[in-house]
Enzyme design. Structure first.
Site, PDB file in Angstrom:
ATOM      1  CE1 TYR A 113      -4.090  -1.874   0.187  1.00 34.90           C
ATOM      2  CE2 TYR A 113      -2.881  -3.226   1.761  1.00 34.90           C
ATOM      3  CZ  TYR A 113      -3.968  -3.033   0.928  1.00 34.90           C
ATOM      4  OH  TYR A 113      -4.941  -4.007   0.835  1.00 34.90           O
ATOM      5  CE1 TYR A 152      -8.527  -3.385   5.270  1.00 34.64           C
ATOM      6  CE2 TYR A 152      -8.453  -4.367   3.088  1.00 34.64           C
ATOM      7  CZ  TYR A 152      -7.908  -4.196   4.341  1.00 34.64           C
ATOM      8  OH  TYR A 152      -6.730  -4.827   4.668  1.00 34.64           O
ATOM      9  NE  ARG A 153      -4.493  -1.150   4.483  1.00 34.58           N
ATOM     10  CZ  ARG A 153      -3.714  -1.629   5.453  1.00 34.58           C
ATOM     11  NH1 ARG A 153      -3.910  -2.846   5.937  1.00 34.58           N
ATOM     12  NH2 ARG A 153      -2.733  -0.912   5.943  1.00 34.58           N
TER      13      ARG A 153
END
Length: 536
Positions: free
Chosen positions: A96, A477-478
């Protein structure tokens, strides 16, 4: 700290000059100690999977506080001088974006030196931790104290307990359902003021790490995936070690039966038979954790179906494999195992196996996955990054939330398989329930970080997935640093009412926009007036 006065040495944040930045950094160094500020060694605060030399998310330096008072001083000085800060727990969630900031020139607020487990209470089953505590740190503190407790942890133990929690990260034991382990935050606000959420708002309230609320509106969740304040302490619930731990493995040999397994899983979770977070991965995702792509196939484009079948048989994993577990007294574990085995194995091509273990065996289990599901951290599962490219491999992740039904699991698989094939990437995915009703479809896009074209295609593919999935109602969700704005764009109900609400809070708490500008697509007035988010 670098004493060279050349503006070219470090990136300059929005609205500052080289001189004004030097004044701000000097003030921080004077307030907390020059040894806590570094503008030279910035290699590990960038996206580790971007093509070498192509990184744009570069900070101006790293400041490493050792106390809450340090954090308050940094916040006040940064606020005075309008220096953007990017908080950093451990910076290890590389899929991420790792430790990189969103805005070039931000000052990294690293908590790697605030890594104390401040309290462990065995009677009430909780710990209080600082934001630099890793999963290894927490585990070692539990074991060193001889506590009959276990923490729900992530796959790779080098990450941070607080940072993972703030990002709604996935862990696997019973308290992982709906990310239920956290209770009570201490937060430094942008003006340097100190806040405790929930029951912590009352002086000497012993229920601060026990009761998630307090009196009035509950503010804890406002500091998760946001840029409204910086968390400096957190309560984390721990589970008593069970009499029996039974790690389980489910194999699906016919891909067409995957939806039926998802439906059975939902039924068993709703009934409470399975009370933890399973993880169901396809063949290539499993293979990436113990082998490399070139071990099986070295051709262009996605790995062909016949090769995937070959891998499934050679590794004896099936077309899907789910890892999950039972915890508790032996008669209850035996009953639940018989129940779930009967339900799952009523589906053609499905097999369920498992073995019971006592507490004296948890740490010595040969499988890293089985150790993780009982709270024993590991770095063994980091090999996945090398699926494409080996030692220079990387991946970028996209994880939308879907209803936990076979229908939606199949629809998501069909959509993302097709998109991955069109982009020329292997389809690696895990279906990971968030609770008994929803799941994250964790899509992992692997690439060789030394291949600039492949890196660019991977990031473009991930960004396209965010948008296309959003149009189907599947929101992330992220989000990776590079896709936070497109991810936020998908939540557009009533002319983006949620975004406007977030911006109103941001502007009220942080009018100078110093904390994590752009986090989760929340920019605040200062940066929006300057043209952020910038056009693609």
């Amino acid at each position: 700290m670098n004493d060279d006065n050349s503006d070219a040495n470090i990136p300059i944040p929005l609205g500052l000059t080289g001189e004004s930045l030097r004044v701000a950094l000097a003030a921080i160094a004077s307030a907390i100690g020059p040894e806590k500020l570094d503008t030279d060694d910035l290699a590990d605060v960038q996206d580790p999977f971007q093509f070498s030399g192509a990184a744009v998310n570069v900070p101006c330096g790293v400041v490493s506080p050792t106390s809450v008072e340090d954090v308050q001083a940094i916040m006040r000085i940064a606020n005075e001088h309008r220096v953007p800060l990017w908080p950093l727990g451990r910076g290890k969630n590389n899929g991420y974006g790792g430790a990189a900031p969103r805005v070039r020139g931000a000052l990294m607020l690293s908590f790697r030196s605030m890594n104390k487990v401040l309290e462990i209470n065995e009677k009430l089953g909780y710990a209080i931790v600082e934001p630099g505590v890793s999963w290894f740190d927490l585990y070692e503190a539990i074991e060193a104290g001889g506590h009959n407790l276990a923490a729900s942890i992530v796959e790779i133990g080098w990450g941070g307990v607080v940072s993972n929690t703030l990002e709604h990260g996935q862990t696997y034991m019973p308290y992982s359902i709906d990310q239920a382990s956290h209770c009570g935050f201490e937060v430094v606000l942008p003006n340097g003021d100190l806040l405790r959420t929930g029951s912590g708002a009352m002086e000497n309230n012993p229920t601060w790490p026990l009761y998630k609320r307090g009196f009035g509106p509950t503010s804890t969740e406002l500091f998760m995936q946001s840029n409204f304040g910086v968390v400096t302490k957190m309560g984390y619930w721990l589970m008593p070690k069970p009499e029996v731990y039974m790690p389980l493995w489910l194999q699906v040999w016919d891909d067409a039966q995957m939806p039926a397994v998802v439906d059975a899983l939902r039924e068993l979770m709703l009934a409470g038979t399975i009370n933890m977070r399973p993880s169901m991965n396809n063949t290539l995702c499993i293979a990436s954790k113990n082998s490399a792509r070139t071990d099986w196939y070295d051709g262009a484009g996605p790995v062909p179906e016949e090769i995937i079948d070959k891998i499934a048989k050679a590794l004896d994993v099936g077309r899907w494999m789910m890892r999950f577990a039972l915890y508790g007294d032996e008669p209850i574990v035996d009953y639940n195992f018989a129940k779930l085995k009967k339900r799952f194995e009523s589906i053609p091509s499905v097999r369920v196996t498992g073995q019971k273990h006592g507490a004296d065996e948890f740490e010595s289990l040969p499988s890293a996955v089985e150790r993780v599901m009982i709270g024993v951290p590991s770095t063994d599962l980091n090999k996945m990054s090398g699926w494409s490219g080996g030692d220079t491999g990387g991946h970028v992740d996209f994880s939308p939330v879907i209803p936990l039904t076979g229908e939606h699991a199949r629809a998501a698989q069909d959509l993302f398989t097709k998109m991955s094939a069109e982009a020329g990437f292997d389809y690696l995915v895990g279906i990971v329930p968030i609770n008994a009703r929803s799941a994250a479809s964790v899509n992992i896009i692997p690439f060789d970080t030394t291949d600039e074209g492949q890196v660019q295609r991977a990031y473009a593919h991930a960004k396209r997935m965010v948008v296309v999935a959003g149009k189907r109602g599947y929101g992330a969700y992220r989000a990776h640093l590079s896709f936070m704005d497109p991810a936020a764009d998908q939540f557009g109900f009533n002319d983006h009412a949620q975004r406007r609400f977030n911006e109103a809070i941001k502007n009220a708490l942080d009018p100078k926009g110093i904390i994590a500008p752009g986090k989760s697509g929340i920019w605040g007035a200062r940066f929006r007036e300057a043209g952020f988010p910038q056009p693609e």
